[in-house]
Design an enzyme around this catalytic site. Structure first.
Site, PDB file in Angstrom:
ATOM      1  N   ALA A  44      36.300  32.588  35.374  1.00 56.99           N
ATOM      2  CA  ALA A  44      36.906  33.817  35.884  1.00 56.99           C
ATOM      3  C   ALA A  44      35.901  34.584  36.720  1.00 56.99           C
ATOM      4  O   ALA A  44      34.685  34.412  36.585  1.00 56.99           O
ATOM      5  CB  ALA A  44      37.389  34.684  34.719  1.00 56.99           C
ATOM      6  N   ASP A  45      36.419  35.431  37.575  1.00 55.61           N
ATOM      7  CA  ASP A  45      35.592  36.344  38.352  1.00 55.61           C
ATOM      8  C   ASP A  45      36.391  37.622  38.580  1.00 55.61           C
ATOM      9  O   ASP A  45      37.583  37.557  38.888  1.00 55.61           O
ATOM     10  CB  ASP A  45      35.190  35.726  39.693  1.00 55.61           C
ATOM     11  CG  ASP A  45      34.051  36.494  40.327  1.00 55.61           C
ATOM     12  OD1 ASP A  45      32.896  36.192  39.981  1.00 55.61           O
ATOM     13  OD2 ASP A  45      34.322  37.412  41.131  1.00 55.61           O
ATOM     14  N   THR A  46      35.732  38.755  38.420  1.00 60.14           N
ATOM     15  CA  THR A  46      36.388  40.047  38.594  1.00 60.14           C
ATOM     16  C   THR A  46      35.721  40.807  39.720  1.00 60.14           C
ATOM     17  O   THR A  46      34.493  40.870  39.789  1.00 60.14           O
ATOM     18  CB  THR A  46      36.311  40.877  37.291  1.00 60.14           C
ATOM     19  OG1 THR A  46      36.960  40.154  36.242  1.00 60.14           O
ATOM     20  CG2 THR A  46      37.000  42.229  37.453  1.00 60.14           C
ATOM     21  N   GLY A  75      40.257  36.834  39.137  1.00 65.91           N
ATOM     22  CA  GLY A  75      40.712  35.480  39.424  1.00 65.91           C
ATOM     23  C   GLY A  75      40.365  34.597  38.241  1.00 65.91           C
ATOM     24  O   GLY A  75      39.315  34.765  37.616  1.00 65.91           O
TER      25      GLY A  75
END
Length: 189
Positions: free
Chosen positions: A72-74, A109
């Site tokens: 994940a990436d924020t 994401g």
């Protein structure tokens, strides 16, 4: 614990993501890989989090057998600008001053990858900050050291409790993982 029949890997050192996934009832192992978090300059800001989550997932390539990996990436998006993790106190102050009295989007994401399938999606939450005083910003940075958080804040911390007037969308997405969407996607593999 949830009866997910495959070994699950969370590829994140984020204690917040780990806690969210654990609280959702999943058992998992933590395995991370170093991944360059750059992206093409012409990537629209709203696509960056998905791009980076997929890039992190692709780092596992042929390493997966029966396991399923979650990456994940924020990002925090303010007026089409991405606010990443602050480099230092002054950078955190600059970000929080920019967010003060405005609304912005938090986009996470997610990539869920097995050996033969990959699901990539994102979730967006709109966040509304009240006008923060200099004292509030200084207090938060000094006491909470938000250097590992996109946009220099954690919604679950003091600044979220006193500074965020409302959100539209998932609270957990702002914390760092849209757990409801992850839950649904895992059971479609």
């Amino acid at each position: 614990m949830m009866n997910f029949n495959r070994p699950l890997i969370l590829a994140s050192n984020s204690p917040r993501r780990q806690e969210l996934l654990r609280n959702a009832g999943f058992e998992f192992e933590i395995k991370t890989k170093e991944v360059d978090e750059s992206y093409p300059e012409d990537t629209p800001p709203e696509e960056v989090a998905k791009y980076l989550a997929a890039k992190k997932g692709n780092a596992y390539g042929n390493d997966l057998k029966d396991e399923v990996v979650i990456t994940a990436d924020t990002i925090v998006k303010l007026n089409d600008q991405i606010l990443g993790k602050p480099e230092n106190y002054d950078d955190a102050r600059r970000m929080l001053e920019a967010l003060s009295g405005t609304e912005h989007e938090v986009i996470t994401g997610v990539c869920i990858k097995s050996r033969d399938k990959q699901i990539v999606f994102d979730d967006t939450t709109r966040v509304y900050f009240k006008k923060l005083s200099e004292e509030e910003i200084d207090y938060y940075i000094t006491n909470y050291l938000p250097y590992d958080k996109a946009g220099a804040y954690g919604i679950q911390e003091w600044i979220g409790m006193v500074g965020i007037e409302k959100i539209e969308g998932s609270f957990f997405n702002v914390v760092g993982l849209p757990v409801n969407k992850v839950y649904e996607a895992l059971f479609t593999l």
